[in-house]
Scaffold this motif. Structure first.
Motif, PDB file in Angstrom:
ATOM      1  N   ASP A  53       1.021  -1.144   0.147  1.00  0.00           N
ATOM      2  CA  ASP A  53      -0.128   0.115   0.034  1.00  0.00           C
ATOM      3  C   ASP A  53       0.842   1.232  -0.204  1.00  0.00           C
ATOM      4  OD1 ASP A  53      -2.345  -1.389  -0.052  1.00  0.00           O
ATOM      5  OD2 ASP A  53      -2.812  -1.334   2.118  1.00  0.00           O
ATOM      6  N   ARG A  54       1.659   1.160   0.812  1.00  0.00           N
ATOM      7  CA  ARG A  54       2.779   2.504   0.864  1.00  0.00           C
ATOM      8  C   ARG A  54       3.501   2.576  -0.211  1.00  0.00           C
ATOM      9  NH1 ARG A  54       4.357   3.923   6.373  1.00  0.00           N
ATOM     10  NH2 ARG A  54       5.447   5.465   5.352  1.00  0.00           N
ATOM     11  N   PHE A  55       4.027   1.577  -0.803  1.00  0.00           N
ATOM     12  CA  PHE A  55       4.901   1.898  -1.910  1.00  0.00           C
ATOM     13  C   PHE A  55       4.243   2.145  -2.911  1.00  0.00           C
ATOM     14  CE2 PHE A  55       7.812   0.728  -5.186  1.00  0.00           C
ATOM     15  CZ  PHE A  55       9.153   0.801  -4.591  1.00  0.00           C
ATOM     16  N   ALA A  56       3.090   1.436  -3.575  1.00  0.00           N
ATOM     17  CA  ALA A  56       2.359   1.768  -4.728  1.00  0.00           C
ATOM     18  C   ALA A  56       1.730   3.175  -4.622  1.00  0.00           C
ATOM     19  CB  ALA A  56       1.232   0.580  -4.969  1.00  0.00           C
ATOM     20  N   GLN A  57       1.277   3.389  -3.492  1.00  0.00           N
ATOM     21  CA  GLN A  57       0.052   4.678  -3.191  1.00  0.00           C
ATOM     22  C   GLN A  57       0.656   5.951  -2.891  1.00  0.00           C
ATOM     23  OE1 GLN A  57      -3.266   3.531  -1.048  1.00  0.00           O
ATOM     24  NE2 GLN A  57      -3.467   1.662  -1.911  1.00  0.00           N
ATOM     25  N   SER A  58       2.007   5.962  -2.481  1.00  0.00           N
ATOM     26  CA  SER A  58       2.684   7.326  -2.324  1.00  0.00           C
ATOM     27  C   SER A  58       3.056   7.968  -3.484  1.00  0.00           C
ATOM     28  CB  SER A  58       3.822   7.177  -1.091  1.00  0.00           C
ATOM     29  OG  SER A  58       3.172   6.345  -0.078  1.00  0.00           O
ATOM     30  N   GLN A  59       3.244   9.351  -3.400  1.00  0.00           N
ATOM     31  CA  GLN A  59       3.357   9.968  -4.418  1.00  0.00           C
ATOM     32  C   GLN A  59       4.655  11.168  -4.049  1.00  0.00           C
ATOM     33  OE1 GLN A  59       0.280  12.151  -6.467  1.00  0.00           O
ATOM     34  NE2 GLN A  59      -0.900  10.087  -6.763  1.00  0.00           N
ATOM     35  N   THR A  77       7.280  13.464  -2.661  1.00  0.00           N
ATOM     36  CA  THR A  77       8.145  13.471  -1.486  1.00  0.00           C
ATOM     37  C   THR A  77       7.494  12.538  -0.267  1.00  0.00           C
ATOM     38  OG1 THR A  77       6.604  15.292  -0.760  1.00  0.00           O
ATOM     39  CG2 THR A  77       8.892  15.801  -1.699  1.00  0.00           C
ATOM     40  N   ASP A  78       6.192  12.207  -0.498  1.00  0.00           N
ATOM     41  CA  ASP A  78       5.702  11.028   0.535  1.00  0.00           C
ATOM     42  C   ASP A  78       6.405   9.893   0.088  1.00  0.00           C
ATOM     43  OD1 ASP A  78       4.002  12.900   1.962  1.00  0.00           O
ATOM     44  OD2 ASP A  78       2.457  12.446   0.699  1.00  0.00           O
ATOM     45  N   PHE A  79       6.657   9.448  -0.988  1.00  0.00           N
ATOM     46  CA  PHE A  79       7.283   8.109  -1.234  1.00  0.00           C
ATOM     47  C   PHE A  79       8.688   7.972  -0.818  1.00  0.00           C
ATOM     48  CE2 PHE A  79       9.806   6.036  -4.342  1.00  0.00           C
ATOM     49  CZ  PHE A  79       9.267   4.524  -4.435  1.00  0.00           C
ATOM     50  N   GLU A  80       9.380   9.265  -1.201  1.00  0.00           N
ATOM     51  CA  GLU A  80      10.699   9.520  -0.776  1.00  0.00           C
ATOM     52  C   GLU A  80      10.799   9.196   0.880  1.00  0.00           C
ATOM     53  OE1 GLU A  80      12.225  13.050  -2.597  1.00  0.00           O
ATOM     54  OE2 GLU A  80      11.569  12.149  -4.358  1.00  0.00           O
ATOM     55  N   HIS A  81      10.056   9.947   1.497  1.00  0.00           N
ATOM     56  CA  HIS A  81       9.824   9.663   2.924  1.00  0.00           C
ATOM     57  C   HIS A  81       9.821   8.270   3.432  1.00  0.00           C
ATOM     58  CE1 HIS A  81       9.454  10.625   7.030  1.00  0.00           C
ATOM     59  NE2 HIS A  81       8.273   9.761   7.132  1.00  0.00           N
ATOM     60  N   ALA A 132      24.682   3.888  -2.417  1.00  0.00           N
ATOM     61  CA  ALA A 132      23.863   5.002  -2.737  1.00  0.00           C
ATOM     62  C   ALA A 132      22.596   4.703  -3.155  1.00  0.00           C
ATOM     63  CB  ALA A 132      24.711   6.084  -3.587  1.00  0.00           C
ATOM     64  N   TYR A 133      21.458   5.758  -2.948  1.00  0.00           N
ATOM     65  CA  TYR A 133      20.140   5.564  -3.179  1.00  0.00           C
ATOM     66  C   TYR A 133      19.738   6.764  -4.097  1.00  0.00           C
ATOM     67  CZ  TYR A 133      19.694   1.400  -0.468  1.00  0.00           C
ATOM     68  OH  TYR A 133      19.931  -0.098   0.026  1.00  0.00           O
ATOM     69  N   ALA A 134      18.759   6.388  -5.014  1.00  0.00           N
ATOM     70  CA  ALA A 134      18.064   7.588  -5.480  1.00  0.00           C
ATOM     71  C   ALA A 134      16.444   7.170  -5.537  1.00  0.00           C
ATOM     72  CB  ALA A 134      18.657   7.762  -7.112  1.00  0.00           C
ATOM     73  N   CYS A 135      15.394   8.052  -5.145  1.00  0.00           N
ATOM     74  CA  CYS A 135      14.309   7.555  -5.167  1.00  0.00           C
ATOM     75  C   CYS A 135      13.380   8.728  -6.041  1.00  0.00           C
ATOM     76  CB  CYS A 135      13.551   8.235  -3.693  1.00  0.00           C
ATOM     77  SG  CYS A 135      14.456   6.973  -2.495  1.00  0.00           S
ATOM     78  N   PHE A 136      12.576   8.071  -6.789  1.00  0.00           N
ATOM     79  CA  PHE A 136      11.531   8.633  -7.608  1.00  0.00           C
ATOM     80  C   PHE A 136      10.063   8.268  -7.201  1.00  0.00           C
ATOM     81  CE2 PHE A 136       9.979   9.232 -11.978  1.00  0.00           C
ATOM     82  CZ  PHE A 136      10.124  10.740 -12.120  1.00  0.00           C
ATOM     83  N   GLY A 137       9.325   9.219  -6.882  1.00  0.00           N
ATOM     84  CA  GLY A 137       8.041   8.764  -6.603  1.00  0.00           C
ATOM     85  C   GLY A 137       6.884   9.317  -7.625  1.00  0.00           C
ATOM     86  N   SER A 184      11.731   3.424  -7.156  1.00  0.00           N
ATOM     87  CA  SER A 184      10.642   4.050  -7.809  1.00  0.00           C
ATOM     88  C   SER A 184       9.260   3.216  -7.908  1.00  0.00           C
ATOM     89  CB  SER A 184      10.946   4.342  -9.103  1.00  0.00           C
ATOM     90  OG  SER A 184       9.994   5.182  -9.940  1.00  0.00           O
ATOM     91  N   ASN A 185       8.324   3.665  -7.813  1.00  0.00           N
ATOM     92  CA  ASN A 185       7.017   3.282  -8.027  1.00  0.00           C
ATOM     93  C   ASN A 185       6.466   3.655  -9.407  1.00  0.00           C
ATOM     94  OD1 ASN A 185       6.377   5.764  -7.507  1.00  0.00           O
ATOM     95  ND2 ASN A 185       4.990   5.466  -5.708  1.00  0.00           N
ATOM     96  N   VAL A 186       7.210   3.994 -10.375  1.00  0.00           N
ATOM     97  CA  VAL A 186       6.912   4.319 -11.636  1.00  0.00           C
ATOM     98  C   VAL A 186       7.574   3.016 -12.195  1.00  0.00           C
ATOM     99  CG1 VAL A 186       6.970   5.664 -13.512  1.00  0.00           C
ATOM    100  CG2 VAL A 186       6.863   6.727 -11.285  1.00  0.00           C
TER     101      VAL A 186
END
Length: 317
Positions: free
Chosen positions: A21-27, A29-33, A71-76, A112-114
């Motif tokens: 739920d959290r991974f798929a539905q967050s967008q 900065t919320d996803f990155e958090h 190292a990590y990169a996040c893309f919500g 990423s969730n994209v």
């Protein structure tokens, strides 16, 4: 038991559903958090999420291990930046900036969730071919979607570690109904004991499926059955014989009010939870267990949700 963890089998699916739920539905900065919060538990206290500083930003890094190796990169997901072309550009640009600013890492992870389509996949392949073993700087670039993030990073965690990421897991502990002030203010001194010797589920699976509740909510409702006999006994022994019906009427009123603005059944249930236990109810396991149990109780006892027709089957969902 969950492989490699101390989480009980009864709630392994609950942790997974919470993650999904959290991974798929967050967008955005919320996803990155969410991702960086989870990474801080996965990698421990040495994990660092650099704070952006003026024109320096965060040096193109959404998190790095204390030894500088990963190292990590996040893309919500956001509607205006969800195209495949934009994702491919993001992969290339995030890697290029991180490589220039962080000279030590040998593993770069893009979370990423994209969904990674052909252009984004080609961008990742290009990075790996340019930085293969034997090159000036060998770096292994990988992408993490919802399933890989769970299977490789979250699944090995212990139950206490998962609890820090997903607080409020129902462990069938004692529930204190005095915490349910918004709905059950008259139950101030009740202490109900839950056991693992549970009767059959109070809420029929067909009813939950018919109302299209998520797997997570179905697990919360089904496992709350351990408390049903105690809740019924408490109402039966109360000095006010009308209390259960009165509370049922109040609960239905809350449900009807929520339903006017909620978009789906899962949102309805979540807002019922909040109306009972408050915005942060999951931060307290006892309160969370009480919220799950009482919501499930009234879900079944008062028929606040729709009942499927007698000839309906779960295959019709």
């Amino acid at each position: 038991m969950l492989p490699h963890t101390g989480a009980t089998s009864a709630w392994s699916d609950w942790y997974r559903c919470c993650h999904d739920d959290r991974f798929a539905q967050s967008q955005g900065t919320d996803f990155e958090h969410y991702v960086t919060q989870a990474l801080s538990i996965i990698h421990g206290p040495d994990f660092i999420n650099p704070l952006p500083k003026g024109q320096l930003g965060d040096f193109g890094c959404d998190g790095i291990t204390g030894d500088g190796d990963i190292a990590y990169a996040c893309f919500g997901y956001l509607p205006n930046r969800a195209s495949e072309k934009a994702l491919a550009v993001k992969v290339a640009s995030d890697f290029t900036r991180a490589k220039e600013m962080w000279p030590t890492f040998g593993s770069w992870r893009f979370v990423s969730n994209v969904g990674m389509g052909p252009l984004a996949t080609q961008a990742l392949i290009s990075i790996n071919r340019e930085h293969k073993i034997g090159s000036v700087r060998a770096i292994k670039a990988t992408s993490f979607d919802r399933d890989r993030f769970w299977n490789e990073l979250l699944l090995p965690l212990t139950a206490p570690e998962l609890d820090k990421i997903f607080p409020g897991v129902p462990h069938a502990q004692n529930i204190q109904l005095q915490d349910l002030v918004p709905l059950l203010d008259k139950l101030g001194q009740a202490g109900l004991q839950g056991t693992e010797d549970a009767p059959e589920g109070a809420v029929p699976p067909q009813k939950m499926e018919f109302n299209k509740l998520s797997r997570r909510v179905q697990l919360e409702f089904s496992n709350a059955r351990v408390h049903m006999p105690a809740i019924r006994d408490w109402f039966a022994g109360h000095s006010d014989p009308t209390l259960r019906d009165a509370q049922g009427v109040r609960f239905r009123e809350i449900y009807l009010d929520v339903r006017r603005s909620a978009t789906n059944s899962n949102e309805v249930v979540e807002r019922l939870y909040i109306s009972l236990g408050g915005q942060n109810f999951r931060l307290d396991d006892d309160l969370a267990n009480a919220v799950y149990a009482v919501t499930a109780f009234f879900f079944d006892e008062c028929d606040i949700f729709e009942l499927p027709p007698e000839n309906w089957t779960m295959e019709q969902v």
